[in-house]
Design an enzyme around this catalytic site. Structure first.
Site: not given
Length: 492
Positions: A153, A29-30, A32, A47, A24-25
């Site tokens: 952030d 660098m990651a 999800v 994640k 979904i994302g």
């Protein structure tokens, strides 16, 4: 399947518990995944670190390995921070570990729309909607700053508005706990944060503080109230130059509905000097009186989702439940509803521990139950206030200043009702204790202001109440004096 999903596939089970459903994302660098918790049947977000991102592939072998070590350490730190943050506006951590040699974090899944997309659909926002988003964000940020943790952030892409209108602060991937002895997980020459929302000190790669988040949040508030960012590319000056050297115009120039108090608040948040920015508590002092209240009419036009709904109908706010209840000695926690008799026994035991000067697990257990008790029993039940007060006092005595500060603030703002002499004295004592806890995070100037304000309040109280306030006031004043005399203590 792209490189970012290498080793992950639909149907795979992570940690023996989370069955992956869909990606979904995905960021630099990651990635999800939405997953199903096989124990509870609920959805969760899992994640993963991406070791094969394009940014890493561009580095030579030595640099790539060093960067991976740093990213893994930062990933672990994100898990530790999420485990400590307890707020409905911050997704709670369920689990963390390693899957196929990749670190993962399992947390509450927040579905809805990012503030970035929400603004794209509905801007300019009605003032009540904009303030509802701002006050919910500020409340979540206050929880982080209490630890204290700097998010670093904060931007519309990292704020999610759920279907019920609850605003969630996401992505603590580059968040940093403040204090001595904190390991840096940043490459030299890399500037963390997102372009257009970075504070001047971030751009200049200086040490961040909680006031760094205030600047970024000021940029977000500017968009909420004015319908546009405080600075945009104009062909002559770049964003970085403007954030470093230009003063923003008042948001009311772009939206006549913005009151003077919000104008000044946002401009103060965007001060170039961090020391001139308000604390998150001072931001909330301005926002809360302007936020929608229970029983207010819905905004027109009403957006979907509606961020005013949790404030207008707090009783309808969905309960936040962890997939597993924390271990506890009392049987009341595992039940569907809290058991009054068991809670009273816990309070008696906690009170005895505090009187003996040795608060322990009972106090921490009460702190875990505080939010649930308020949700189930409301804010006017005396037992709820007793839970919060005992938990706050016990945590303060054990040195958990962050946990105690959150509870003291909640009592002062939500559990003390009325404005008689007793209530004024209670609030003064609670704010003094809150200031005392915040001293651990370097908030000396704020503590001095509270000491002065409580002196004025005590002068107008009857003798016994005034003496109670003055006793606590002297304790906090002595703490401030000692910290001013020892700069090392002030920074600890």
């Amino acid at each position: 399947m792209d490189a970012g999903s290498q080793g992950m596939r639909k149907g795979g089970v992570v940690g023996g518990r989370y069955r992956l459903a869909e990606l979904i994302g995905k960021g630099g660098m990651a990635q999800v995944w939405r997953a199903t918790d096989l124990v509870t049947g609920q959805d969760a977000a899992v994640k993963f670190l991406r070791p094969d991102s394009e940014d890493l592939q561009q580095l030579d072998t030595h640099e790539r390995l060093a960067e991976l070590d740093m990213l893994r350490a930062r990933f672990r730190r994100e898990g530790i921070l999420l485990g400590r943050l307890n707020h409905p506006g911050i997704p709670e951590l369920y689990d963390q570990g390693s899957h196929q040699s990749l670190p993962y974090l399992a947390m509450r899944l927040v579905t809805g729309v990012t503030l970035h997309k929400f603004l794209g659909r509905h801007a300019p926002l009605p003032l009540s909607v904009a303030v509802a988003v701002a006050v919910q964000t500020a409340d979540a940020l206050a929880c982080a700053h209490t630890l204290p943790v700097v998010h670093r952030d904060l931007k519309p892409q990292n704020l999610m508005i759920s279907e019920e209108g609850v605003v969630a602060l996401l992505d603590f991937g580059i968040a940093k706990p403040l204090g001595m002895g904190v390991t840096q997980y940043t490459r030299h020459g890399s500037t963390l944060g997102s372009r257009g929302y970075q504070a001047p000190e971030q751009i200049l790669e200086k040490e961040p503080t909680t006031r760094t988040d205030i600047y970024s949040f000021g940029c977000v508030c500017y968009e909420l109230f004015a319908g546009r960012p405080p600075f945009v590319m104009d062909g002559t000056k770049g964003l970085i130059e403007q954030h470093l050297h230009e003063d923003a115009l008042p948001p009311s120039l772009y939206s006549a509905a913005v009151p003077e108090a919000l104008d000044q608040l946002v401009l103060d948040m965007l001060a170039k000097d961090p020391e001139e920015r308000p604390t998150i508590d001072e931001v909330l002092e301005v926002l809360r009186p302007l936020a929608p209240r229970p029983g207010d009419p819905e905004p027109r036009p009403r957006p979907h989702p509606d961020p005013t709904a949790p404030l207008r109908h707090p009783q309808d706010r969905p309960a936040e439940r962890r997939p597993q209840a924390p271990a506890a000695s009392a049987s009341c926690v595992g039940e569907e509803w809290l058991d009054v008799r068991a809670i009273e026994q816990l309070c008696d035991k906690a009170e005895q521990e505090i009187q003996e000067g040795d608060p322990d697990e009972t106090v921490r257990h009460l702190a875990e139950l505080a939010d649930r008790a308020r949700a189930e029993w409301g804010s006017r039940r005396p037992l709820v206030r007793r839970i919060w007060e005992l938990a706050a006092e016990g945590l303060r005595l054990t040195g958990d200043c962050g946990g105690a500060a959150r509870l003291y603030q909640g009592i002062a703002e939500e559990l003390v009702h009325g404005d008689g002499p007793q209530e004024r004295a209670d609030r003064a004592v609670l704010r003094l204790r809150l200031a005392e806890c915040r001293l651990a995070f370097g908030e000396i100037e704020a503590a001095i202001r509270v000491i002065e304000e409580s002196g004025h309040i005590a002068a107008g109280l009857p003798g016994l109440l005034a003496a109670r306030v003055e006793e606590v006031r002297r304790e906090v004043d002595l703490d401030v004096t000692e910290r001013l005399a020892d700069p090392g203590a002030a920074q600890a």
